[in-house]
Design an enzyme around this catalytic site. Sequence first.
Site, mmCIF file in Angstrom:
data_model
loop_
_atom_site.group_PDB
_atom_site.id
_atom_site.type_symbol
_atom_site.label_atom_id
_atom_site.label_comp_id
_atom_site.label_asym_id
_atom_site.label_seq_id
_atom_site.Cartn_x
_atom_site.Cartn_y
_atom_site.Cartn_z
ATOM 1 N N ASN A 11 0.862 -1.183 0.000
ATOM 2 C CA ASN A 11 0.000 0.000 0.000
ATOM 3 C C ASN A 11 0.900 1.236 0.000
ATOM 4 O O ASN A 11 1.476 1.582 1.027
ATOM 5 C CB ASN A 11 -0.909 -0.031 1.246
ATOM 6 C CG ASN A 11 -1.789 1.199 1.337
ATOM 7 O OD1 ASN A 11 -1.816 2.021 0.417
ATOM 8 N ND2 ASN A 11 -2.506 1.337 2.436
ATOM 9 N N LYS B 230 0.086 4.254 -0.359
ATOM 10 C CA LYS B 230 -0.578 5.456 0.176
ATOM 11 C C LYS B 230 -0.341 6.638 -0.784
ATOM 12 O O LYS B 230 -0.346 6.439 -1.993
ATOM 13 C CB LYS B 230 -0.110 5.712 1.605
ATOM 14 C CG LYS B 230 -0.275 4.447 2.480
ATOM 15 C CD LYS B 230 -0.140 4.675 3.933
ATOM 16 C CE LYS B 230 -0.341 3.359 4.689
ATOM 17 N NZ LYS B 230 -0.264 3.460 6.125
ATOM 18 N N HIS C 33 -9.639 1.304 4.895
ATOM 19 C CA HIS C 33 -8.386 1.600 5.600
ATOM 20 C C HIS C 33 -8.649 2.615 6.711
ATOM 21 O O HIS C 33 -9.424 3.557 6.529
ATOM 22 C CB HIS C 33 -7.334 2.129 4.618
ATOM 23 C CG HIS C 33 -5.955 2.084 5.207
ATOM 24 N ND1 HIS C 33 -5.532 2.981 6.158
ATOM 25 C CD2 HIS C 33 -4.931 1.212 5.024
ATOM 26 C CE1 HIS C 33 -4.292 2.678 6.517
ATOM 27 N NE2 HIS C 33 -3.907 1.608 5.847
ATOM 28 N N GLU D 32 -7.025 5.016 7.750
ATOM 29 C CA GLU D 32 -6.734 6.414 7.416
ATOM 30 C C GLU D 32 -7.925 7.071 6.720
ATOM 31 O O GLU D 32 -8.058 8.294 6.726
ATOM 32 C CB GLU D 32 -5.464 6.476 6.546
ATOM 33 C CG GLU D 32 -4.208 6.260 7.384
ATOM 34 C CD GLU D 32 -3.030 5.651 6.638
ATOM 35 O OE1 GLU D 32 -3.045 5.596 5.400
ATOM 36 O OE2 GLU D 32 -2.085 5.216 7.326
ATOM 37 N N GLU E 227 -5.575 -4.548 10.755
ATOM 38 C CA GLU E 227 -4.563 -3.509 10.951
ATOM 39 C C GLU E 227 -4.888 -2.729 12.219
ATOM 40 O O GLU E 227 -5.713 -1.792 12.175
ATOM 41 C CB GLU E 227 -4.551 -2.533 9.770
ATOM 42 C CG GLU E 227 -4.149 -3.144 8.450
ATOM 43 C CD GLU E 227 -3.516 -2.117 7.507
ATOM 44 O OE1 GLU E 227 -2.413 -2.381 7.047
ATOM 45 O OE2 GLU E 227 -4.112 -1.060 7.258
ATOM 46 N N GLY F 286 2.525 2.521 11.018
ATOM 47 C CA GLY F 286 3.548 3.569 10.928
ATOM 48 C C GLY F 286 4.228 3.903 12.242
ATOM 49 O O GLY F 286 4.915 4.920 12.349
ATOM 50 N N SER G 295 3.311 -1.846 10.543
ATOM 51 C CA SER G 295 4.750 -1.895 10.833
ATOM 52 C C SER G 295 5.412 -3.223 10.476
ATOM 53 O O SER G 295 6.321 -3.675 11.175
ATOM 54 C CB SER G 295 5.017 -1.546 12.307
ATOM 55 O OG SER G 295 4.628 -0.219 12.573
HETATM 56 P P1 13P Z 1 2.972 0.615 7.742
HETATM 57 O O1 13P Z 1 3.477 -0.686 7.179
HETATM 58 O O2 13P Z 1 3.729 1.806 7.240
HETATM 59 O O3 13P Z 1 2.874 0.556 9.231
HETATM 60 O O4 13P Z 1 1.481 0.820 7.193
HETATM 61 C C1 13P Z 1 0.574 -0.201 7.318
HETATM 62 C C2 13P Z 1 -0.624 0.136 6.524
HETATM 63 O O5 13P Z 1 -1.359 1.051 6.856
HETATM 64 C C3 13P Z 1 -0.864 -0.647 5.306
HETATM 65 O O6 13P Z 1 -2.141 -0.426 4.830
#
Ligand code: 13P
Length: 250
Positions: A11, A13, A99, A101, A168, A174, A211
């Site tokens: 992903n 982003k 997601h 976010e 997640e 992150g 992560s």
């Molecule tokens: P990270 O791997 O940067 O923690 O992000 C995970 C994520 O949100 C994947 O969709």
Amino acid sequence: MTNNNMIFVANWKMNGNFSDISKAKILNKLIKQRKFKRNKVVYCPPYTLIKSFSDNFKKTNISVGAQNCHHQSEYGAKTGSINCKLIKSSGAKYVIIGHSENRIDGETDNLLNKKIQSAIKENLNIIFCIGETLNQKKKKQTSKILKNQLFNGLRNIKNFKNISIAYEPVWAIGTGIVPKKSELERNMKLIKTYLKKLKRNNSIKVLYGGSVKPDNASELSKIKEIEGFLIGGASLNAKKFVDIIKKSSI
Ligand code: 13P
């Protein structure tokens, strides 16, 4: 199940530009090797790169996906929006829905349910994200949250053929923090139990995200309930992404 039929979803982003496609190409070399052949790799770049990625990966085992979609199935007057028809026509075969976010930005379970329905109509593979916040974890609400997100997001869905779940935990995204093994096992098992309660068969894959890095991939992939990874930051670096796949495939 062995570790060499996992699904690795990158992903990206809001990152990446055209020149980054070459970085992604080294993955193709890796997954052609016999040892890794049964793994699936899916790149989810920003919308602007989906077409180029799809063209570049046409004759490979790498698939391409979108990171979100508008819930409306039909074309229409929705300035700035991209629906599943547009996603499919740009060559993508996957879409990430739910997601955290985007949930934080106001996406409700009800809206996500509509998005899932529209992705099913287009025959896209869906990676449906669920997970609790730190606050909810502290209040011991994790199981309730996971159950609600699953039951509401998947309400009235009959066709589960193309759906995978990505667990997640929001506090792991992150942050460099991953849940303890026991916690992860418990929550992955909970998710599988809820999926069974939805009276679906057990073929729905459950991925972990948050992560995931080369140095924890081996340990995480030993958790038998984990059938793939949804990877953010580390997937932007092709070497790290390759290492994650190598370390997960024993
Ligand atoms: P990270 O791997 O940067 O923690 O992000 C995970 C994520 O949100 C994947 O969709």
